[in-house]
Scaffold this motif. Structure first.
Motif, mmCIF file in Angstrom:
data_model
loop_
_atom_site.group_PDB
_atom_site.id
_atom_site.type_symbol
_atom_site.label_atom_id
_atom_site.label_comp_id
_atom_site.label_asym_id
_atom_site.label_seq_id
_atom_site.Cartn_x
_atom_site.Cartn_y
_atom_site.Cartn_z
ATOM 1 N N GLU A 55 2.608 14.104 12.375
ATOM 2 C CA GLU A 55 1.293 14.730 12.456
ATOM 3 C C GLU A 55 0.365 13.776 13.197
ATOM 4 O OE1 GLU A 55 0.624 17.759 11.384
ATOM 5 O OE2 GLU A 55 2.568 18.078 10.427
ATOM 6 N N PRO A 56 -0.767 14.264 13.739
ATOM 7 C CA PRO A 56 -1.674 13.361 14.459
ATOM 8 C C PRO A 56 -2.176 12.188 13.620
ATOM 9 C CG PRO A 56 -2.251 15.633 14.919
ATOM 10 C CD PRO A 56 -1.195 15.664 13.852
ATOM 11 N N GLU A 57 -2.287 12.366 12.305
ATOM 12 C CA GLU A 57 -2.852 11.317 11.458
ATOM 13 C C GLU A 57 -1.869 10.767 10.429
ATOM 14 O OE1 GLU A 57 -6.249 13.220 9.805
ATOM 15 O OE2 GLU A 57 -7.261 13.366 11.744
ATOM 16 N N SER A 58 -0.612 11.238 10.433
ATOM 17 C CA SER A 58 0.344 10.786 9.419
ATOM 18 C C SER A 58 1.769 11.135 9.848
ATOM 19 C CB SER A 58 0.042 11.449 8.071
ATOM 20 O OG SER A 58 0.206 12.840 8.183
ATOM 21 N N TYR A 59 2.722 10.627 9.070
ATOM 22 C CA TYR A 59 4.123 11.028 9.246
ATOM 23 C C TYR A 59 4.865 10.816 7.933
ATOM 24 C CZ TYR A 59 4.635 5.995 10.243
ATOM 25 O OH TYR A 59 4.582 4.629 10.180
ATOM 26 N N THR A 60 5.952 11.558 7.792
ATOM 27 C CA THR A 60 6.759 11.447 6.575
ATOM 28 C C THR A 60 8.218 11.742 6.899
ATOM 29 O OG1 THR A 60 6.969 12.153 4.276
ATOM 30 C CG2 THR A 60 6.427 13.852 5.860
ATOM 31 N N VAL A 61 9.111 11.169 6.126
ATOM 32 C CA VAL A 61 10.549 11.362 6.311
ATOM 33 C C VAL A 61 10.997 12.545 5.460
ATOM 34 C CG1 VAL A 61 12.823 10.302 6.018
ATOM 35 C CG2 VAL A 61 10.903 8.920 6.794
ATOM 36 N N VAL A 62 11.861 13.377 6.037
ATOM 37 C CA VAL A 62 12.443 14.507 5.307
ATOM 38 C C VAL A 62 13.963 14.466 5.457
ATOM 39 C CG1 VAL A 62 10.428 16.027 5.450
ATOM 40 C CG2 VAL A 62 12.101 16.023 7.308
#
Length: 198
Positions: free
Chosen positions: A77-84
């Motif tokens: 995302e423009p302001e974050s990221y996460t592992v899936v």
């Protein structure tokens, strides 16, 4: 008995010379300049650290996919990221189970970027779509699942679906610096630091 001070003692008590004062002023000015420079570039250091952190995470995710024999991805995302992680039983991307991730749970947790750092996706992974009507109905029913599709995908076979993104440092509402991160199976992880000024 009173002793008259010698000429040498009188010269010693007169004070500082002009050269000594100038040397002290130069040292103080140099230290002040270094302090100002280090304070001014702290946002650049934070941005550089975020670029390196995301690059290391992409490499770690691709390694884990191969070791765990599972498909992993990163939602950017423009302001974050996460592992899936892909769950074959539900055919959805989900956050890795803390028990399964073990010590990796902190590294794989949701990460919010600092306010002056932004992500922009240039080219993301193109996931194959299934044409079964069941899957299409599930997809429309669960709009939230659609938004959780990863743009970076590491398959259990060791293959990486190509991704290219830019992480920007934002100063005064404008992009000040950028770094391009690209990753694919052929060339691996590539990091390119762009010019300081756009």
């Amino acid at each position: 008995m009173y002793r008259r001070p010698t000429q040498q003692r009188l010269a010693h008590n007169r004070g500082f010379t002009l050269v000594e004062i100038l040397v002290v002023i130069v040292i103080i000015a140099t230290l002040a300049g270094m302090a100002v420079m280090s304070l001014g570039s702290s946002s650049a250091r934070v941005w550089e650290g975020e670029v390196r952190r995301l690059s290391a995470l992409l490499q770690l995710v691709s390694d884990r996919a191969l070791i765990d024999k599972s498909h992993y991805g990163v939602v950017l995302e423009p302001e974050s990221y996460t592992v899936v992680r892909f769950d074959p039983t539900t055919m959805t991307w989900q956050a890795p189970d803390a028990a399964m991730a073990g010590n990796r749970s902190q590294r794989f947790a949701f990460h919010e970027l600092p306010p002056n750092v932004r992500l922009e996706l240039i080219a993301g992974a193109e996931l194959p779509s299934t044409e079964s009507t069941e899957f299409a109905e599930e997809e429309s029913a669960d709009a939230d699942e659609e938004s959780a599709k990863p743009q970076f995908v590491a398959l259990s076979s060791g293959e990486i679906l190509p991704v290219e993104l830019v992480m920007y440092l934002v100063e005064d509402g404008e992009f000040a610096r950028g770094a391009t991160i690209s990753y694919n199976s052929l060339y691996g992880l590539q990091l390119e630091w762009q010019a300081d000024e756009f």
